[in-house]
Design a protein around this motif. Sequence first.
Motif, mmCIF file in Angstrom:
data_model
loop_
_atom_site.group_PDB
_atom_site.id
_atom_site.type_symbol
_atom_site.label_atom_id
_atom_site.label_comp_id
_atom_site.label_asym_id
_atom_site.label_seq_id
_atom_site.Cartn_x
_atom_site.Cartn_y
_atom_site.Cartn_z
ATOM 1 N N ASN A 59 0.860 -1.179 0.000
ATOM 2 C CA ASN A 59 0.000 0.000 0.000
ATOM 3 C C ASN A 59 0.898 1.232 0.000
ATOM 4 O O ASN A 59 1.748 1.388 0.878
ATOM 5 C CB ASN A 59 -0.876 -0.012 1.255
ATOM 6 N N ALA A 113 0.475 4.058 1.010
ATOM 7 C CA ALA A 113 0.379 4.803 2.270
ATOM 8 C C ALA A 113 1.319 4.253 3.331
ATOM 9 O O ALA A 113 1.643 4.956 4.304
ATOM 10 C CB ALA A 113 -1.063 4.781 2.776
ATOM 11 N N ASP A 114 1.769 3.014 3.158
ATOM 12 C CA ASP A 114 2.662 2.392 4.139
ATOM 13 C C ASP A 114 4.136 2.595 3.810
ATOM 14 O O ASP A 114 5.009 2.156 4.573
ATOM 15 C CB ASP A 114 2.381 0.885 4.220
ATOM 16 N N HIS A 120 7.483 5.004 2.896
ATOM 17 C CA HIS A 120 8.028 6.328 3.160
ATOM 18 C C HIS A 120 8.853 6.825 1.975
ATOM 19 O O HIS A 120 9.639 6.068 1.392
ATOM 20 C CB HIS A 120 8.901 6.295 4.418
ATOM 21 N N SER A 158 4.015 10.576 -7.315
ATOM 22 C CA SER A 158 4.416 10.716 -5.920
ATOM 23 C C SER A 158 5.445 9.651 -5.570
ATOM 24 O O SER A 158 5.434 8.543 -6.111
ATOM 25 C CB SER A 158 3.200 10.580 -5.000
ATOM 26 N N GLN A 195 4.176 6.154 -4.441
ATOM 27 C CA GLN A 195 3.587 5.407 -5.546
ATOM 28 C C GLN A 195 4.663 4.939 -6.508
ATOM 29 O O GLN A 195 4.550 3.870 -7.124
ATOM 30 C CB GLN A 195 2.558 6.266 -6.280
#
Length: 413
Positions: free
Chosen positions: A9, A11-12, A14, A146, A149
Amino acid sequence: MSVHLNPPNPADLHAIAGVRIGVTQAGIRKADRKDLTVVLIDEGASVSGVFTQNRFCAAPVQVCREHLDSGQGIRAMVVNTGNANAGTGEEGLKRARETCVALAEALHISPNQVLPFSTGVIMEPLPHDRIIAGMPAAIEAAGNTSNAQQWVNAAEGIMTTDTVPKAASTQVQIGTTTVSVTGISKGAGMIRPNMATMLGYVATDACVAPVLMKELSLALAEGSFNRITVDGDTSTNDSFVVIATNKAQHAPITSLQSSEGQALLQAMLQVARELAQAIVRDGEGATKFITIRVEGGNTSAECRQVAYAIAHSPLVKTAFFASDPNLGRILAAVGYAGITDLDQTGIDLFLDDVHVAIQGGRHPEYREEDGQRVMKQSEITVRVVLGRGTASDTVWTCDLSHDYVSINADYRS
């Protein structure tokens, strides 16, 4: 099919300051799939690599070694899937170098500052023209996506027979500074790295002295990728690269033995182990993830020798696939592991909480239904006690199923 392995994911994950990644579809082997990745690294980063010990190593491995040894400072990497560029002779080296030249010209850097990587089918000419043609789109993607991603896209873009992309990330405090570590890997078959994995990349924004990078990359490989096996085959293309961008605001780490060095090492080792174990969980046709821990050896090397004998045994691996507690196969593997002065009367064998053998013989309280209960689990720990000393070591592997044969029989079709 994989064992308790989920896609990453974003979001997990960095972001790593100083690293940008672009992925595109270059049609290297199949249409409509991500197969070309470029990694752009800011000036001032420190980069080190560990590569396969297979003497029949691929052209990109040879070029990577040359470019790292040049000492010019790595500024970019290019990774293709679908073709390994191995077993391709001088022409393969020429094509690998031409991809480096093309990327270097696009980025206005030296070709020696580019590392090439390839994975896929062996003994087929690298379609370097398609790789070069796809570079502008990959470079553009590096600026339009991003950072988190980008790592997910790259994890997808380096896959071959993998069923799940593999990425991991963590953060650690170095003094008062929060440091990030993020990595990706690929691999599912031809996995007994004997150095690293088929392809693995771990980056951090930590400040690491350049002279420490080789020691750091070796320590990470030894504690993670050098502890896994799927099928006992060492790839021609194994490559593990560690990047420190030196963007974090803390004093440079100059020793892995310092408190700061240990904190960074443990954080990076956590990521590397997660990536390595993900390869085993996604082993071709795997239905079970197996931890093999050998204790009571004279040295960790002999413990690892015994663990690999168990992990590589087709009889052991097929027994686990069938949930058949034919556990004499494990003891047989211990016996032929190559320890010439091994005393079988000192050996104990455990499956999770079940004590199977004691002092080289069946434990009087062992019941086959207890062994089968453990073997039906999707995650299993085999523990062998040699009774020779205080050393120990651990290897991670998987079972061997019908699907492994089918996947490899159909690999080129």
